[in-house]
Design an enzyme around this catalytic site. Structure first.
Site, PDB file in Angstrom:
ATOM      1  N   ASN A  29      42.129   1.365  -8.980  1.00 48.74           N
ATOM      2  CA  ASN A  29      41.045   0.405  -9.178  1.00 48.74           C
ATOM      3  C   ASN A  29      40.822  -0.273  -7.834  1.00 48.74           C
ATOM      4  OD1 ASN A  29      39.322  -1.669  -9.834  1.00 48.74           O
ATOM      5  ND2 ASN A  29      40.536  -2.431 -11.550  1.00 48.74           N
ATOM      6  N   LYS A  85      44.411  -1.691  -6.849  1.00 48.11           N
ATOM      7  CA  LYS A  85      45.413  -1.735  -7.911  1.00 48.11           C
ATOM      8  C   LYS A  85      45.697  -0.299  -8.331  1.00 48.11           C
ATOM      9  CE  LYS A  85      43.702  -6.159  -9.687  1.00 48.11           C
ATOM     10  NZ  LYS A  85      43.101  -6.858 -10.855  1.00 48.11           N
ATOM     11  N   ARG A 116      38.577   3.731 -11.576  1.00 47.61           N
ATOM     12  CA  ARG A 116      37.637   2.834 -12.232  1.00 47.61           C
ATOM     13  C   ARG A 116      36.397   2.734 -11.350  1.00 47.61           C
ATOM     14  NH1 ARG A 116      37.027  -3.385 -11.884  1.00 47.61           N
ATOM     15  NH2 ARG A 116      35.633  -3.841 -13.604  1.00 47.61           N
ATOM     16  N   HIS A 172      32.802  -3.956 -18.362  1.00 50.65           N
ATOM     17  CA  HIS A 172      34.129  -4.062 -18.981  1.00 50.65           C
ATOM     18  C   HIS A 172      34.340  -3.009 -20.074  1.00 50.65           C
ATOM     19  CE1 HIS A 172      33.865  -8.486 -17.632  1.00 50.65           C
ATOM     20  NE2 HIS A 172      34.709  -7.867 -16.815  1.00 50.65           N
ATOM     21  N   HIS A 200      36.263 -10.307 -23.880  1.00 52.46           N
ATOM     22  CA  HIS A 200      37.064 -10.010 -22.687  1.00 52.46           C
ATOM     23  C   HIS A 200      36.881 -11.201 -21.739  1.00 52.46           C
ATOM     24  CE1 HIS A 200      38.747  -7.330 -19.456  1.00 52.46           C
ATOM     25  NE2 HIS A 200      38.117  -8.247 -18.732  1.00 52.46           N
ATOM     26  N   LEU A 201      37.840 -12.107 -21.762  1.00 48.08           N
ATOM     27  CA  LEU A 201      37.733 -13.347 -20.998  1.00 48.08           C
ATOM     28  C   LEU A 201      38.750 -13.334 -19.865  1.00 48.08           C
ATOM     29  CD1 LEU A 201      37.489 -15.873 -23.992  1.00 48.08           C
ATOM     30  CD2 LEU A 201      35.652 -14.564 -22.888  1.00 48.08           C
ATOM     31  N   GLY A 202      38.259 -13.302 -18.657  1.00 48.31           N
ATOM     32  CA  GLY A 202      39.110 -13.324 -17.482  1.00 48.31           C
ATOM     33  C   GLY A 202      38.328 -13.893 -16.324  1.00 48.31           C
ATOM     34  N   ARG A 258      31.287 -16.487 -10.888  1.00 51.39           N
ATOM     35  CA  ARG A 258      29.930 -16.015 -11.178  1.00 51.39           C
ATOM     36  C   ARG A 258      29.264 -16.916 -12.210  1.00 51.39           C
ATOM     37  NH1 ARG A 258      31.454  -9.918 -12.379  1.00 51.39           N
ATOM     38  NH2 ARG A 258      33.547 -10.420 -11.638  1.00 51.39           N
ATOM     39  N   MET A 318      41.452 -20.625 -14.558  1.00 51.40           N
ATOM     40  CA  MET A 318      41.488 -21.467 -15.761  1.00 51.40           C
ATOM     41  C   MET A 318      42.810 -22.222 -15.874  1.00 51.40           C
ATOM     42  SD  MET A 318      39.832 -22.543 -18.392  1.00 51.40           S
ATOM     43  CE  MET A 318      38.451 -21.423 -18.688  1.00 51.40           C
ATOM     44  N   ARG A 319      43.905 -21.636 -15.420  1.00 50.40           N
ATOM     45  CA  ARG A 319      45.198 -22.322 -15.498  1.00 50.40           C
ATOM     46  C   ARG A 319      45.193 -23.604 -14.675  1.00 50.40           C
ATOM     47  NH1 ARG A 319      48.381 -16.976 -13.759  1.00 50.40           N
ATOM     48  NH2 ARG A 319      46.584 -17.072 -12.354  1.00 50.40           N
ATOM     49  N   GLY A 353      42.630 -11.849 -19.083  1.00 52.87           N
ATOM     50  CA  GLY A 353      43.598 -12.835 -18.594  1.00 52.87           C
ATOM     51  C   GLY A 353      43.532 -14.164 -19.304  1.00 52.87           C
ATOM     52  N   GLY A 405      41.591 -14.718 -22.260  1.00 52.36           N
ATOM     53  CA  GLY A 405      41.585 -14.467 -23.698  1.00 52.36           C
ATOM     54  C   GLY A 405      42.969 -14.230 -24.259  1.00 52.36           C
ATOM     55  N   GLU A 448      43.258  -1.188 -19.322  1.00 53.81           N
ATOM     56  CA  GLU A 448      42.223  -0.301 -18.784  1.00 53.81           C
ATOM     57  C   GLU A 448      42.831   0.895 -18.058  1.00 53.81           C
ATOM     58  OE1 GLU A 448      38.929  -3.543 -17.423  1.00 53.81           O
ATOM     59  OE2 GLU A 448      41.045  -3.972 -17.042  1.00 53.81           O
TER      60      GLU A 448
END
Length: 404
Positions: free
Chosen positions: A16, A23, A99, A187, A214-216, A247, A291-292, A335, A337, A386
């Site tokens: 990826n 990755k 990917r 996604h 798909h929340l990341g 975004r 988000m963390r 990540g 979700g 994925e």
């Protein structure tokens, strides 16, 4: 770790390639057992090479052989291949799965890469300028490193090629649609994996009306009926729909006209704002796209960014449910979700009108089923994979091509 290094046999390598990272994973055949995962970050800068054998929880940082970090994807992939040969020389890579973000209107399934395929994909760079060039660079680098070994392109857009015309089009002059200006959705590799997991673990519910969130750092949602994608929150580009790490998500086109006419911004400057300075990062006043970090912050801007994010996810649940005329299952993945107890709880709160009743204890404990027994809608938390989807497609196409 030594036992892992002594593994032998044929394997699939998945890649990826992002703007400054690669990755990768290795899956041993024929069961597709994942034996290692790794990543090369900050390519072109102070590149870092980390790897983790699957049975070892310790992530190891590796040194560059010549003490000189790679300057581009080709050099980075070359270093990766050399490392694999030295460290796992009993493993034979028989195919490489990639990917690829955009397959356009033409590619609705994974394909073995040929020069014709590469030309088709290069023509799609204009539709995904921030992703496609790096995906293709990864393929070119792998072709140089592996020679005749099959390269398989797996597309994030392919899963959504089942959409109807009205889900694909925009209400602009129709000749734009003929040029490829339509809603693609992304996604798809993640959605394909979750759809397969539903079929395996929840066969009775998998054919119903399903929303997958798909929340990341990149985020979208899709609606499935009978296991098939019928609508997605992402559209022509990966900017549309939900707000993301950096975004913007859905935005009034008039805002873009304002940026051009009032602020005098160029297309490149606007692109920089929408892709890299907006979303959670922009809403939090530049605090973070993570988000963390926002959840841990006491700043009002962090709270407001989370409030907006939750509001948008809730709104899309309502919209996708309306399109399906009902809802049977909702799945959280990605990540955020999969890992954010708070986001799942806030999104699913006050949703009894749609038939959702959250099991707060199961949600806090990271359960798979996070809805209560009283809930009409089954609510799930499932980690996505994925890379496994890419590896499976690469193996299947290679078997057809080479009779492996």
């Amino acid at each position: 770790m030594d036992n892992e290094k002594n593994l032998r046999g044929q394997a699939i390598l998945t890649i990826n390639a992002g703007s400054s990272s690669i990755k990768f994973s290795v899956f041993l055949l024929p069961q597709l057992n994942q034996i290692l995962v790794g990543q090369i970050d900050d390519i072109g800068g102070d590149a870092r090479f980390t790897v983790r054998w699957h049975s070892d929880n310790n992530q190891v940082s590796l040194n560059w052989p010549n003490a000189t970090p790679p300057k581009n994807h080709r050099e980075a992939l070359s270093e990766l291949i050399n490392w694999l040969h030295r460290t796992a020389n009993e493993i034979e890579i028989i195919a490489v799965g990639h990917r690829v973000v955009h397959g356009g209107q033409k590619y609705s399934a994974p394909v073995i890469v040929t020069e014709k395929v590469m030309k088709d994909l290069e023509a799609l760079v204009i539709l995904a300028p921030l992703h496609e060039p790096h995906n293709l660079a990864g393929i070119r680098a792998a072709q140089e490193s592996f020679g005749a070994i099959p390269q398989i392109a797996c597309f994030d857009t392919a899963f959504h090629r089942t959409h109807s015309f009205v889900e694909d089009c925009y209400a602009i002059p129709r000749y734009f649609y003929d040029q490829g200006v339509c809603r693609y959705g992304f996604h798809g590799l993640s959605y394909e994996y979750i759809a397969e997991q539903l079929m395996t673990k929840f066969p009775g519910e998998s054919g119903g009306k399903v929303i997958i969130a798909h929340l990341g750092n990149g985020a979208s949602m899709t609606a499935l009926k009978g296991g098939v994608s019928i609508a997605s929150t992402m559209g022509f580009s990966s900017l549309d729909g939900l707000p993301m790490g950096t975004r913007c998500g859905e935005i009034d086109p008039g805002v873009l006209l304002y940026m051009m006419q009032r602020e005098g911004l160029s297309a490149n400057e606007i692109s920089e704002i929408l892709y890299k300075e907006s979303g959670l990062k922009g809403l939090s006043g530049g605090l973070s796209n993570d988000m963390r970090t926002l959840e841990a912050s006491a700043l009002p801007e962090a709270k407001e960014a989370i409030d907006y994010y939750v509001r948008e996810v809730k709104r899309e649940i309502g919209a996708l449910t309306a399109l399906m005329a009902g809802l049977d299952v909702i799945v959280f993945t990605g990540g955020i979700g999969s890992n954010s107890v708070m986001i799942r709880e806030r999104v699913l709160s006050e949703m009894s009108w749609i038939g959702i009743d959250l099991d707060r204890e199961s949600n806090r404990n990271g359960g798979t089923i996070i809805s209560s027994k009283a809930s009409r809608v089954l609510c799930l938390r499932i980690n996505t994979d994925e890379e496994r989807v890419i590896a499976r497609h690469a193996f299947e196409l290679t078997k057809k091509m080479c009779g492996v």
